[in-house]
Write a protein that holds these residues in place. Structure first.
Motif, mmCIF file in Angstrom:
data_model
loop_
_atom_site.group_PDB
_atom_site.id
_atom_site.type_symbol
_atom_site.label_atom_id
_atom_site.label_comp_id
_atom_site.label_asym_id
_atom_site.label_seq_id
_atom_site.Cartn_x
_atom_site.Cartn_y
_atom_site.Cartn_z
ATOM 1 N N ARG A 1 0.814 -1.215 0.000
ATOM 2 C CA ARG A 1 0.000 0.000 0.000
ATOM 3 C C ARG A 1 0.844 1.260 0.000
ATOM 4 N N VAL A 2 2.112 1.153 0.446
ATOM 5 C CA VAL A 2 2.991 2.322 0.397
ATOM 6 C C VAL A 2 3.153 2.807 -1.039
ATOM 7 N N LEU A 3 3.245 1.880 -1.992
ATOM 8 C CA LEU A 3 3.361 2.262 -3.401
ATOM 9 C C LEU A 3 2.083 2.928 -3.892
ATOM 10 N N GLU A 4 0.948 2.352 -3.572
ATOM 11 C CA GLU A 4 -0.328 2.932 -4.000
ATOM 12 C C GLU A 4 -0.490 4.342 -3.452
ATOM 13 N N THR A 5 -0.019 4.546 -2.242
ATOM 14 C CA THR A 5 -0.121 5.873 -1.629
ATOM 15 C C THR A 5 0.708 6.892 -2.405
ATOM 16 N N TYR A 6 1.941 6.515 -2.750
ATOM 17 C CA TYR A 6 2.808 7.449 -3.457
ATOM 18 C C TYR A 6 2.367 7.656 -4.909
ATOM 19 N N ILE A 7 1.810 6.626 -5.531
ATOM 20 C CA ILE A 7 1.245 6.803 -6.871
ATOM 21 C C ILE A 7 0.110 7.823 -6.809
ATOM 22 N N GLY B 1 -4.251 12.567 -17.212
ATOM 23 C CA GLY B 1 -3.479 11.554 -16.502
ATOM 24 C C GLY B 1 -2.468 10.838 -17.387
ATOM 25 N N LEU B 2 -1.243 10.673 -16.858
ATOM 26 C CA LEU B 2 -0.173 9.972 -17.573
ATOM 27 C C LEU B 2 0.161 8.629 -16.923
ATOM 28 N N ILE B 3 -0.114 8.477 -15.632
ATOM 29 C CA ILE B 3 0.203 7.234 -14.925
ATOM 30 C C ILE B 3 -1.029 6.342 -14.951
ATOM 31 N N HIS B 4 -0.918 5.231 -15.647
ATOM 32 C CA HIS B 4 -2.058 4.330 -15.832
ATOM 33 C C HIS B 4 -1.886 3.063 -14.994
ATOM 34 N N THR B 5 -2.964 2.621 -14.390
ATOM 35 C CA THR B 5 -2.972 1.372 -13.617
ATOM 36 C C THR B 5 -3.250 0.201 -14.550
ATOM 37 N N VAL B 6 -2.408 -0.819 -14.484
ATOM 38 C CA VAL B 6 -2.650 -2.064 -15.212
ATOM 39 C C VAL B 6 -3.106 -3.069 -14.165
ATOM 40 N N VAL C 1 -1.311 -6.046 -12.180
ATOM 41 C CA VAL C 1 0.112 -6.078 -12.543
ATOM 42 C C VAL C 1 0.877 -4.931 -11.897
ATOM 43 N N GLY C 2 0.556 -3.697 -12.309
ATOM 44 C CA GLY C 2 1.307 -2.559 -11.787
ATOM 45 C C GLY C 2 0.893 -1.273 -12.473
ATOM 46 N N TYR C 3 1.891 -0.501 -12.921
ATOM 47 C CA TYR C 3 1.629 0.818 -13.476
ATOM 48 C C TYR C 3 2.477 1.061 -14.726
ATOM 49 N N ALA C 4 2.010 1.993 -15.558
ATOM 50 C CA ALA C 4 2.747 2.361 -16.761
ATOM 51 C C ALA C 4 2.563 3.846 -17.036
#
Length: 231
Positions: free
Chosen positions: A196-202, A215-220, A223-226
């Protein structure tokens, strides 16, 4: 669409783990990277990718790094070469440095030292780019020298962790990065616990970037982010 504009580095090694680690480290530093696992692929990439420096393993399945260097020399190529090898015999080092090699590193090696040597050789040979520390994607800019971040020309104030996170995404544009990869490279340790630390910073980073554009940061999902162009 633009992306990192650093010097082009070709990494040639038949050990996948070395290729992956070195490639990630170089991309994180803003270099453009292509890879090859043997001599045939290396020659093809030299033609297609036009690298400004080769990180070249000595022992390859179909040839040696020395033979690749000799062939490039015969073609009057001036591409700088750093040899990587598990062999540390003095005669091997001498051969490497007399067949077109600019430097020689013995495995295991420090990634920080490899990056430093690459930068030194690029500066010395005039192959480096004045823009090597500047990354651009769409209307987003990051300057590693000044540590300034701009979106649509507007400055964005980031914390140290937010900056590292954005830099890693910018080093891998359009690529889907897993949560584990991001945690490992931004927080610099293998994270096996609560992500959750990553989700918070995203969320923090998105809020600051999206205030100035789509928005430029997309959730996959799953999996993760792109970092991708706005939808």
């Amino acid at each position: 669409m633009s992306t990192a504009t650093g010097p082009r580095i070709l990494v040639v090694d038949d050990e996948p783990n070395i290729v992956e680690v070195v490639s990630m480290a170089l991309r994180y530093q803003g270099f453009e990277v292509a890879t090859a696992a043997n001599g045939a692929e290396a020659h093809a990439q030299v033609e297609a990718f036009r690298p400004q420096l080769l990180v070249l393993d000595v022992m390859l399945p179909d040839t040696t790094g020395f033979e690749i260097a000799e062939r490039l020399g015969a073609q009057r190529s001036s591409i700088p070469i750093i040899f990587l090898t598990a062999r540390d015999a003095q005669e091997d080092k001498l051969r490497g440095l007399t067949t077109g090699g600019d430097d020689y590193m013995t495995k295991p090696f420090s990634l920080e030292e490899l990056v430093a040597r690459i930068r030194t050789i690029l500066r010395r040979t005039g192959q480096g780019s004045d823009e090597s520390n500047r990354m651009v994607f769409e209307d987003l800019e990051l300057d590693d020298d000044t540590r300034e971040v701009l979106r649509a020309g507007q400055p964005i104030d980031l914390t140290a962790t937010e900056y590292r996170l954005l830099r890693y995404l910018l080093s891998n544009p359009r690529r889907v990065l897993t949560r584990a990869q991001i945690l490992d490279h931004v927080w610099e340790y293998d994270f096996g616990g609560d992500a959750r630390v990553l989700e918070t910073y995203i969320s923090y980073l998105r809020k600051k970037l999206d205030a100035h554009g789509p928005g430029l940061i997309h959730t996959v999902r799953g999996v993760g982010y792109a970092l991708r162009a706005p939808r």
